[in-house]
Write an enzyme that holds these catalytic residues in place. Structure first.
Site, PDB file in Angstrom:
ATOM      1  N   PRO A   1     -52.446  -1.480   0.970  1.00  0.00           N
ATOM      2  CA  PRO A   1     -51.589  -2.245   0.625  1.00  0.00           C
ATOM      3  C   PRO A   1     -50.235  -2.568   1.199  1.00  0.00           C
ATOM      4  CG  PRO A   1     -51.330  -0.626  -1.000  1.00  0.00           C
ATOM      5  CD  PRO A   1     -52.154  -0.235  -0.503  1.00  0.00           C
ATOM      6  N   ASP A   2     -49.967  -3.685   1.127  1.00  0.00           N
ATOM      7  CA  ASP A   2     -48.715  -3.738   2.155  1.00  0.00           C
ATOM      8  C   ASP A   2     -47.485  -4.675   0.739  1.00  0.00           C
ATOM      9  OD1 ASP A   2     -49.038  -6.899   0.858  1.00  0.00           O
ATOM     10  OD2 ASP A   2     -48.810  -7.554   2.595  1.00  0.00           O
ATOM     11  N   PHE A   3     -46.037  -4.971   1.158  1.00  0.00           N
ATOM     12  CA  PHE A   3     -45.098  -4.520  -0.064  1.00  0.00           C
ATOM     13  C   PHE A   3     -44.767  -6.025  -0.215  1.00  0.00           C
ATOM     14  CE2 PHE A   3     -44.867  -0.503   1.553  1.00  0.00           C
ATOM     15  CZ  PHE A   3     -44.488   0.001   1.279  1.00  0.00           C
ATOM     16  N   ARG A   4     -44.299  -7.381   0.376  1.00  0.00           N
ATOM     17  CA  ARG A   4     -44.376  -8.528   0.164  1.00  0.00           C
ATOM     18  C   ARG A   4     -45.091 -10.017   1.084  1.00  0.00           C
ATOM     19  NH1 ARG A   4     -40.018  -5.133   2.379  1.00  0.00           N
ATOM     20  NH2 ARG A   4     -38.301  -5.893   1.344  1.00  0.00           N
TER      21      ARG A   4
ATOM     22  N   HIS B   1     -38.741   5.407   8.297  1.00  0.00           N
ATOM     23  CA  HIS B   1     -38.777   5.100   6.579  1.00  0.00           C
ATOM     24  C   HIS B   1     -39.369   6.621   6.875  1.00  0.00           C
ATOM     25  CE1 HIS B   1     -38.387   0.449   6.780  1.00  0.00           C
ATOM     26  NE2 HIS B   1     -36.494   1.328   7.087  1.00  0.00           N
TER      27      HIS B   1
ATOM     28  N   ASN C   1     -43.585   1.568   8.458  1.00  0.00           N
ATOM     29  CA  ASN C   1     -44.670   2.504   8.163  1.00  0.00           C
ATOM     30  C   ASN C   1     -45.152   3.859   7.273  1.00  0.00           C
ATOM     31  OD1 ASN C   1     -45.925   0.097   7.472  1.00  0.00           O
ATOM     32  ND2 ASN C   1     -47.047   0.394   9.664  1.00  0.00           N
TER      33      ASN C   1
ATOM     34  N   ASP D   1     -47.728   5.797   6.163  1.00  0.00           N
ATOM     35  CA  ASP D   1     -48.636   6.393   6.502  1.00  0.00           C
ATOM     36  C   ASP D   1     -49.776   7.676   7.370  1.00  0.00           C
ATOM     37  OD1 ASP D   1     -49.311   4.448   8.441  1.00  0.00           O
ATOM     38  OD2 ASP D   1     -50.180   3.427   6.779  1.00  0.00           O
TER      39      ASP D   1
END
Length: 449
Positions: free
Chosen positions: A190-193, A280, A263, A265
């Site tokens: 899933p993304d965040f925004r 990040h 990302n 991941d």
């Protein structure tokens, strides 16, 4: 005043630096201010341009944290005494300084000029509501105004079409690709925004602000909040997307200077990309927030999958020893690798491609305006980024479909054998062109108006 418009800075927030109890009771405190436009409609400064990520802890009354090898001599200019043409010339000079210096050094050079005078140089004024606020109270306005207006890159008038984008990719030798969550959504992460992203699920996590999920101070108080959903973003059996493989293809053809990814991941590594900076951090390691003891990421995997808070095997729960994946939370610095590499990369880049990012998180989001402004920029994203103006070509829709179309136009074969499912388009990939530079593909979230 003609064409006056106001800017209500409800989204600008500042973190309380009080006790843990106070942080839980009132985590963010709003700062009120407004900006009004003084002359033209072209100088829009919307509330989308200022977010709670525009953080700067240096007070306006101080000039520190400057590179020791460069002496910054503050300039003092009586802005009110300048004629209109002089203001235009000054604004041009300040834009050059903004690109070359970055915010901290720019701020040091122009720290003697009041915030309201800085705004006036670029055609804005503070409203009566905010005229009485101190420069320190307007700090976040200044920081956001720097990013969205002073440092903001203007679009190249000579680059507009997808055909030109293809030609730029063919000719480029040092492409920077900046990626966000949009390149991994098709992988099941899933993304965040977005409308259905993690940040939209506040009720599920009982939070007042979605960014608290990734805030270091809040994590120290309520680590169980993060671990209640960490399972969803933990890289287990996810496979790369065609967008990842497009970046690998650029690298294989000797065109990739660097992939800066937001990302966590690690799908870049799965795709085989070597020239990648995980800005990040990632789940590949985890560290104790108390003693710093580090372990491989697999050591906390079981706890993550079971939604448990892993304790430090060295200092233990009794000493507040909690393990945190080595991903960058709000309140933490980016890996030094980012600064070291980008310092050189921004002098070599000849094309920027942004894929699947809202560019709302600093400092990665500022890469766009931190490279030379004559370097062409291509946006591949599900939606327009009104707070990030100046992209030369905007390709809007599902990133995977768009990179497939680019490869088709380039005459390249995209290897998707590592991807999770059949990725060959079932039919011809079509788009709608809205001149001069917007192309709408399947999956675009913006309406064609």
């Amino acid at each position: 005043m003609s064409n006056k418009r106001t800017f209500d800075e409800d989204e600008v927030e500042t973190e309380l630096s009080s006790s843990k109890i106070a942080k839980l009771a009132e985590y963010y405190k709003p700062v009120e201010s407004e900006i009004e436009e003084t002359h033209t409609k072209n100088n829009d400064f919307d509330d989308d341009d200022v977010s709670s990520n525009d953080d700067l802890d240096v007070p306006l009354s101080r000039v520190d944290n400057i590179d020791s090898d460069t002496e910054i001599v503050p300039v003092d200019i009586d802005v009110d005494s300048l004629a209109a043409q002089e203001l235009v010339e000054l604004s041009k000079k300040m834009k050059v300084d903004a690109l070359e210096m970055g915010f901290t050094r720019f701020f040091a050079k122009y720290c003697l000029i009041p915030v309201h005078s800085i705004l006036k140089i670029f055609g804005y004024t503070l409203s009566e509501k905010s005229e009485t606020r101190s420069d320190e109270e307007l700090l976040k306005v200044y920081r956001a105004f720097f990013r969205t207006t002073i440092q903001n890159r203007e679009k190249l008038t000579t680059v507009n079409t997808i055909e030109q984008a293809v030609q730029l990719i063919k000719q480029a030798k040092n492409i920077i690709v900046l990626t966000g969550a949009g390149v991994s959504v098709s992988c099941g992460i899933p993304d965040f925004r977005s409308e259905n992203g993690i940040y939209a699920r506040l009720d599920e996590f009982d939070l007042d602000d979605p960014q608290m999920m990734f805030d270091l101070e809040y994590f120290k108080i309520m680590p169980q909040t993060f671990y209640s959903f960490a399972k969803e973003i933990y890289p287990t059996n996810f496979k790369p997307s065609p967008s990842h493989m497009f970046i690998k293809l650029l690298e294989s053809k000797g065109k990739l200077l660097r992939n800066y990814t937001q990302n966590i991941d690690t799908l870049e590594q799965v795709a085989g990309i070597k020239k990648v900076v995980q800005c990040h951090g990632s789940f590949s390691t985890a560290s104790c927030i108390e003693c710093g003891y580090r372990v491989p990421g697999d050591a906390i995997k079981e706890d993550v999958m079971n939604k448990n808070v892993p304790n430090c095997p060295k200092c233990g729960e009794d000493n507040n020893g909690i393990m945190k994946p080595d991903i960058v939370f709000f309140g933490e610095s980016l890996p030094r690798e980012f600064d070291d590499l980008f310092k050189d990369d921004k002098t070599q880049v000849d094309l920027l491609i942004v894929i699947g990012s809202s560019l709302k998180v600093a400092p990665v989001g500022s890469i766009k305006d931190s490279i030379p402004h004559d370097v062409p920029q291509i946006l591949i994203n599900a939606e327009l980024l009104p707070h990030m103006k100046g992209f030369d070509v905007q390709l809007l829709g599902y990133a995977d479909i768009i990179v497939m179309k680019l490869c088709e136009m380039l005459g390249w074969e995209l290897d998707t054998s590592k991807c999770s499912k059949e990725t060959k388009p079932a039919k011809e990939i079509n788009y709608v062109h809205v001149p001069p530079n917007q192309y709408y593909f399947e999956g675009s979230r913006d309406c064609l108006t």
